[in-house]
Design an enzyme around this catalytic site. Sequence first.
Site, PDB file in Angstrom:
ATOM      1  N   ASN A   1       0.828  -1.196   0.000  1.00 11.84           N
ATOM      2  CA  ASN A   1       0.000   0.000   0.000  1.00 11.84           C
ATOM      3  C   ASN A   1       0.871   1.257   0.000  1.00 11.84           C
ATOM      4  O   ASN A   1       2.039   1.213  -0.366  1.00 11.84           O
ATOM      5  CB  ASN A   1      -1.008  -0.010   1.153  1.00 11.84           C
ATOM      6  CG  ASN A   1      -2.364   0.506   0.724  1.00 11.84           C
ATOM      7  OD1 ASN A   1      -2.499   1.619   0.236  1.00 11.84           O
ATOM      8  ND2 ASN A   1      -3.386  -0.318   0.895  1.00 11.84           N
TER       9      ASN A   1
ATOM     10  N   HIS B   1       3.513   0.251  -2.723  1.00 12.86           N
ATOM     11  CA  HIS B   1       3.899  -1.158  -2.841  1.00 12.86           C
ATOM     12  C   HIS B   1       5.408  -1.374  -2.900  1.00 12.86           C
ATOM     13  O   HIS B   1       5.912  -2.199  -3.670  1.00 12.86           O
ATOM     14  CB  HIS B   1       3.234  -1.780  -4.064  1.00 12.86           C
ATOM     15  CG  HIS B   1       1.750  -1.955  -3.933  1.00 12.86           C
ATOM     16  ND1 HIS B   1       1.120  -2.095  -2.718  1.00 12.86           N
ATOM     17  CD2 HIS B   1       0.764  -2.019  -4.880  1.00 12.86           C
ATOM     18  CE1 HIS B   1      -0.187  -2.236  -2.909  1.00 12.86           C
ATOM     19  NE2 HIS B   1      -0.434  -2.186  -4.204  1.00 12.86           N
TER      20      HIS B   1
ATOM     21  N   GLU C   1      -6.374  -7.624  -0.250  1.00 14.32           N
ATOM     22  CA  GLU C   1      -4.996  -7.676   0.227  1.00 14.32           C
ATOM     23  C   GLU C   1      -4.975  -7.616   1.751  1.00 14.32           C
ATOM     24  O   GLU C   1      -5.251  -6.572   2.340  1.00 14.32           O
ATOM     25  CB  GLU C   1      -4.199  -6.509  -0.355  1.00 14.32           C
ATOM     26  CG  GLU C   1      -4.252  -6.427  -1.876  1.00 14.32           C
ATOM     27  CD  GLU C   1      -4.081  -5.000  -2.369  1.00 14.32           C
ATOM     28  OE1 GLU C   1      -3.036  -4.379  -2.042  1.00 14.32           O
ATOM     29  OE2 GLU C   1      -4.996  -4.489  -3.052  1.00 14.32           O
TER      30      GLU C   1
ATOM     31  N   HIS D   1      -0.939  -9.728  -4.032  1.00 10.73           N
ATOM     32  CA  HIS D   1      -1.821  -8.836  -4.791  1.00 10.73           C
ATOM     33  C   HIS D   1      -2.572  -9.589  -5.892  1.00 10.73           C
ATOM     34  O   HIS D   1      -2.713  -9.079  -7.008  1.00 10.73           O
ATOM     35  CB  HIS D   1      -1.015  -7.685  -5.382  1.00 10.73           C
ATOM     36  CG  HIS D   1      -1.794  -6.422  -5.591  1.00 10.73           C
ATOM     37  ND1 HIS D   1      -2.863  -6.341  -6.458  1.00 10.73           N
ATOM     38  CD2 HIS D   1      -1.661  -5.193  -5.040  1.00 10.73           C
ATOM     39  CE1 HIS D   1      -3.331  -5.108  -6.452  1.00 10.73           C
ATOM     40  NE2 HIS D   1      -2.626  -4.389  -5.587  1.00 10.73           N
ATOM     41  N   SER D   2      -3.087 -10.760  -5.583  1.00 12.09           N
ATOM     42  CA  SER D   2      -3.882 -11.495  -6.575  1.00 12.09           C
ATOM     43  C   SER D   2      -5.211 -10.807  -6.826  1.00 12.09           C
ATOM     44  O   SER D   2      -5.831 -10.255  -5.913  1.00 12.09           O
ATOM     45  CB  SER D   2      -4.134 -12.927  -6.105  1.00 12.09           C
ATOM     46  OG  SER D   2      -2.953 -13.703  -6.198  1.00 12.09           O
TER      47      SER D   2
END
Length: 398
Positions: free
Chosen positions: A127, A153, A361, A226-227
Amino acid sequence: MLSRSARRAPIRMSGRLFAVTVLAVTAAGVGSAASAAPTGGRGGPPTIQKDLFGTVSDGTKVWRYTLTSGKVRVRIITYGGIVQTIETPDRHGRTTNVALGFKTLDDYVAHNNPGPYFGALIGRYANRIAKGTFTLDGATYHLPINNDPNSLHGGTKGFDTKVWTATPSQTPGAVSLRLDLTSPDGDMGYPGTLKATATYTLSGSALRIDYRATTDKATVVNLTNHSYFNLAGEGTGTIYGQRLKLNASRYTPVDSTLIPNGRLDPVAGTPLDFRQATAIGARIRDGFQQLVFGRGYDHNFVVDGSGFRLAARADDPGTGRVLSMYSDQPGIQFYSGNFLDGTLYGTSGRAYRQGDGFALETQHFPDSPNQPNFPSTVLRPGQTYTTSTVYAFSTEGS
């Protein structure tokens, strides 16, 4: 609101107040989603296979590992620790890939960062950190600005761009892939040499990720995956008709740059209230200011309770697929794929457009290093960062 002492609770570290024993991915650990799953790799024991996925510019080979258990098959590549595909059956037993991703390594290198971060391991800090700056123990650190005016990220070359070292393993009921990475002191501006591990374990119909990290200097850390999911099948269109339930009574409202303002506001009476299963698209175009800022949902939700617990549940009425997510983290970022614009083509060869996938997430809160009322993300020498997430797949209806 939480008491000040509760809001300042540290990240989970072994030997400290919030050390956790993570539930195993078994029927007892994740409930009906795991217990209903068939065992064995496509009719036999779980299996793990390896093939060459490509080579990055410095000549390092990137491997792809295929983990199979029952009717669930997961493909993971060592570049970015990326989950490329997750194949799981619908209510009629028809199996398809429900994770967004790219066909080739070249696509991941060229488009995943900056970009959607499909399936990637995120670090050092998942984030946003406001203006790419934080202060720790009197020293100020500066991070790359890659989401103007903030750092996102982990920066321009975060963990999602690194080739991780893989160690596969197998037991009678599960297959695992351990990924290791050493991030040197000063990497992307972060202090300390951080040794990070992410272990993917597939057992029955549940995929578990165990994270671990240590440091030789005080630093901040916030790891996640992060899927993106589309439970109707990757590349089939929007997820707006799929339903989401978040076990979260509060969220962290943001400003126009998506940085939290420090409050923990109630979701009640807002379009961010997913305490009851609600279609993702039902309120996404409301004129609520938070949705305007995010162009949809891009918010951290404060998960109710503590310890390893059910954080979220999503289902697709058309196929009957259900995703139940368990985590020990205090927050979960729900992102509704707002910035997908049709320029990226996935494993199916179809373009990804706005709302074609959602991400959940598990994490500590955004910008925690600059928010004294948020749970701490500081990791010090001698401490061990640990956290776990389980994605449990099942079906419902007939």
